[in-house]
Scaffold this motif. Structure first.
Motif, mmCIF file in Angstrom:
data_model
loop_
_atom_site.group_PDB
_atom_site.id
_atom_site.type_symbol
_atom_site.label_atom_id
_atom_site.label_comp_id
_atom_site.label_asym_id
_atom_site.label_seq_id
_atom_site.Cartn_x
_atom_site.Cartn_y
_atom_site.Cartn_z
ATOM 1 N N CYS A 81 37.446 39.651 32.511
ATOM 2 C CA CYS A 81 37.510 38.478 31.642
ATOM 3 C C CYS A 81 38.029 37.269 32.423
ATOM 4 O O CYS A 81 37.494 36.157 32.298
ATOM 5 C CB CYS A 81 38.402 38.772 30.441
ATOM 6 N N ALA A 82 39.062 37.477 33.245
ATOM 7 C CA ALA A 82 39.638 36.379 34.027
ATOM 8 C C ALA A 82 38.606 35.772 34.968
ATOM 9 O O ALA A 82 38.510 34.545 35.091
ATOM 10 C CB ALA A 82 40.847 36.883 34.814
ATOM 11 N N ARG A 83 37.833 36.605 35.631
ATOM 12 C CA ARG A 83 36.794 36.097 36.542
ATOM 13 C C ARG A 83 35.748 35.290 35.786
ATOM 14 O O ARG A 83 35.334 34.218 36.223
ATOM 15 C CB ARG A 83 36.148 37.254 37.282
ATOM 16 N N ASP A 84 35.318 35.810 34.656
ATOM 17 C CA ASP A 84 34.311 35.108 33.843
ATOM 18 C C ASP A 84 34.869 33.779 33.345
ATOM 19 O O ASP A 84 34.198 32.742 33.421
ATOM 20 C CB ASP A 84 33.887 35.997 32.671
ATOM 21 N N ALA A 85 36.100 33.786 32.864
ATOM 22 C CA ALA A 85 36.723 32.560 32.348
ATOM 23 C C ALA A 85 36.897 31.518 33.447
ATOM 24 O O ALA A 85 36.631 30.329 33.231
ATOM 25 C CB ALA A 85 38.059 32.879 31.692
ATOM 26 N N ALA A 86 37.355 31.923 34.622
ATOM 27 C CA ALA A 86 37.564 30.982 35.726
ATOM 28 C C ALA A 86 36.247 30.304 36.109
ATOM 29 O O ALA A 86 36.208 29.091 36.320
ATOM 30 C CB ALA A 86 38.176 31.697 36.932
ATOM 31 N N ARG A 87 35.166 31.082 36.169
ATOM 32 C CA ARG A 87 33.848 30.514 36.494
ATOM 33 C C ARG A 87 33.379 29.562 35.400
ATOM 34 O O ARG A 87 32.950 28.446 35.663
ATOM 35 C CB ARG A 87 32.812 31.629 36.663
ATOM 36 N N ALA A 88 33.458 30.017 34.167
ATOM 37 C CA ALA A 88 32.907 29.250 33.045
ATOM 38 C C ALA A 88 33.737 28.016 32.711
ATOM 39 O O ALA A 88 33.170 26.978 32.358
ATOM 40 C CB ALA A 88 32.788 30.147 31.808
ATOM 41 N N LEU A 89 35.055 28.125 32.818
ATOM 42 C CA LEU A 89 35.937 27.031 32.405
ATOM 43 C C LEU A 89 36.383 26.148 33.565
ATOM 44 O O LEU A 89 36.945 25.076 33.346
ATOM 45 C CB LEU A 89 37.165 27.601 31.686
ATOM 46 N N GLY A 90 36.164 26.613 34.789
ATOM 47 C CA GLY A 90 36.526 25.826 35.951
ATOM 48 C C GLY A 90 38.015 25.615 36.102
ATOM 49 O O GLY A 90 38.452 24.543 36.515
ATOM 50 N N CYS A 91 38.800 26.633 35.747
ATOM 51 C CA CYS A 91 40.255 26.514 35.869
ATOM 52 C C CYS A 91 40.830 27.814 36.424
ATOM 53 O O CYS A 91 40.168 28.847 36.437
ATOM 54 C CB CYS A 91 40.901 26.171 34.531
ATOM 55 N N GLU A 92 42.086 27.739 36.859
ATOM 56 C CA GLU A 92 42.778 28.931 37.323
ATOM 57 C C GLU A 92 43.093 29.822 36.131
ATOM 58 O O GLU A 92 43.458 29.342 35.058
ATOM 59 C CB GLU A 92 44.080 28.542 38.015
ATOM 60 N N VAL A 93 42.936 31.127 36.340
ATOM 61 C CA VAL A 93 43.219 32.113 35.300
ATOM 62 C C VAL A 93 44.064 33.222 35.926
ATOM 63 O O VAL A 93 43.836 33.619 37.064
ATOM 64 C CB VAL A 93 41.912 32.707 34.718
ATOM 65 N N ARG A 94 45.037 33.698 35.172
ATOM 66 C CA ARG A 94 45.881 34.805 35.616
ATOM 67 C C ARG A 94 45.815 35.941 34.604
ATOM 68 O O ARG A 94 45.576 35.713 33.422
ATOM 69 C CB ARG A 94 47.319 34.337 35.789
ATOM 70 N N CYS A 95 46.050 37.147 35.094
ATOM 71 C CA CYS A 95 46.057 38.318 34.212
ATOM 72 C C CYS A 95 46.894 39.410 34.857
ATOM 73 O O CYS A 95 47.303 39.302 36.007
ATOM 74 C CB CYS A 95 44.635 38.803 33.938
ATOM 75 N N SER A 96 47.104 40.475 34.106
ATOM 76 C CA SER A 96 47.851 41.608 34.657
ATOM 77 C C SER A 96 47.038 42.245 35.778
ATOM 78 O O SER A 96 45.819 42.110 35.845
ATOM 79 C CB SER A 96 48.137 42.635 33.566
ATOM 80 N N ASP A 105 56.125 46.489 38.438
ATOM 81 C CA ASP A 105 56.775 45.183 38.545
ATOM 82 C C ASP A 105 56.155 44.252 37.503
ATOM 83 O O ASP A 105 54.965 43.939 37.578
ATOM 84 C CB ASP A 105 56.580 44.615 39.951
ATOM 85 N N PRO A 106 56.941 43.798 36.512
ATOM 86 C CA PRO A 106 56.382 42.965 35.443
ATOM 87 C C PRO A 106 55.998 41.564 35.905
ATOM 88 O O PRO A 106 55.318 40.842 35.177
ATOM 89 C CB PRO A 106 57.512 42.899 34.412
ATOM 90 N N ASP A 107 56.392 41.157 37.116
ATOM 91 C CA ASP A 107 56.086 39.819 37.608
ATOM 92 C C ASP A 107 54.860 39.771 38.518
ATOM 93 O O ASP A 107 54.529 38.725 39.055
ATOM 94 C CB ASP A 107 57.292 39.238 38.359
ATOM 95 N N ARG A 108 54.185 40.887 38.705
ATOM 96 C CA ARG A 108 52.988 40.915 39.550
ATOM 97 C C ARG A 108 51.764 40.656 38.676
ATOM 98 O O ARG A 108 51.547 41.328 37.672
ATOM 99 C CB ARG A 108 52.847 42.250 40.273
ATOM 100 N N PHE A 109 50.983 39.671 39.075
ATOM 101 C CA PHE A 109 49.788 39.277 38.331
ATOM 102 C C PHE A 109 48.632 39.064 39.300
ATOM 103 O O PHE A 109 48.829 38.960 40.505
ATOM 104 C CB PHE A 109 50.038 37.968 37.557
ATOM 105 N N TRP A 110 47.434 38.989 38.747
ATOM 106 C CA TRP A 110 46.238 38.679 39.513
ATOM 107 C C TRP A 110 45.860 37.239 39.195
ATOM 108 O O TRP A 110 45.827 36.842 38.028
ATOM 109 C CB TRP A 110 45.105 39.623 39.143
ATOM 110 N N GLN A 111 45.593 36.459 40.228
ATOM 111 C CA GLN A 111 45.238 35.051 40.085
ATOM 112 C C GLN A 111 43.783 34.871 40.505
ATOM 113 O O GLN A 111 43.383 35.319 41.582
ATOM 114 C CB GLN A 111 46.141 34.217 40.996
ATOM 115 N N VAL A 112 43.008 34.221 39.634
ATOM 116 C CA VAL A 112 41.623 33.877 39.953
ATOM 117 C C VAL A 112 41.517 32.360 39.886
ATOM 118 O O VAL A 112 41.794 31.765 38.844
ATOM 119 C CB VAL A 112 40.619 34.518 38.961
#
Length: 128
Positions: A81-96, A105-112
């Motif tokens: 979902c994050a990859r699709d949103a970043a492409r479609a919306l043209g913004c940075e997206v983060r997710c677990s 570690d609750p502070d580790r996330f994936w950034q797209v």
């Protein structure tokens, strides 16, 4: 591939008009409706099931939380979902990083990023 019971992503920019277009194209969702302070809701549809959608503006460090309360989304995992949103919306997206387990570690996330670059970060204080 494991399908998550729900999907949550964090958007650096939450342009309601752009979100409405994206949600409409992916979930046949009507426009988001304001439902309280900083909250928006809609119900999309996929696989003949209703998918409750909730947007909370400024939920975490200025990022908006976008939550799909269903396992019937077009995306099996948050990262999809994050990859699709970043492409479609043209913004940075983060997710677990994945399904959370005790001890993770609750502070580790994936950034797209909008340009397609992606990777693991520590959030908050990622400085990236």
């Amino acid at each position: 591939m494991e399908r998550y019971p729900d999907i949550e992503i964090y958007l650096a920019e939450a342009d309601i008009t752009a979100l409405d277009e994206w949600l409409g194209s992916r979930l046949d969702a009507p426009p988001l409706q304001r439902r309280g302070k900083r909250q928006w809701r809609s119900d999309g549809h996929c696989q003949a099931r209703t998918i409750p959608v909730m947007l909370v503006e400024n939920a975490a460090d200025g990022y908006a939380s976008l939550w799909f309360d269903s396992d019937a989304t077009p995306w099996p995992r948050d990262i999809d979902c994050a990859r699709d949103a970043a492409r479609a919306l043209g913004c940075e997206v983060r997710c677990s990083l994945g399904g959370w387990q005790p001890g993770d570690d609750p502070d580790r996330f994936w950034q797209v990023r909008a340009d397609g670059r992606e990777g693991a970060i520590t959030w908050p204080d990622s400085g990236q």
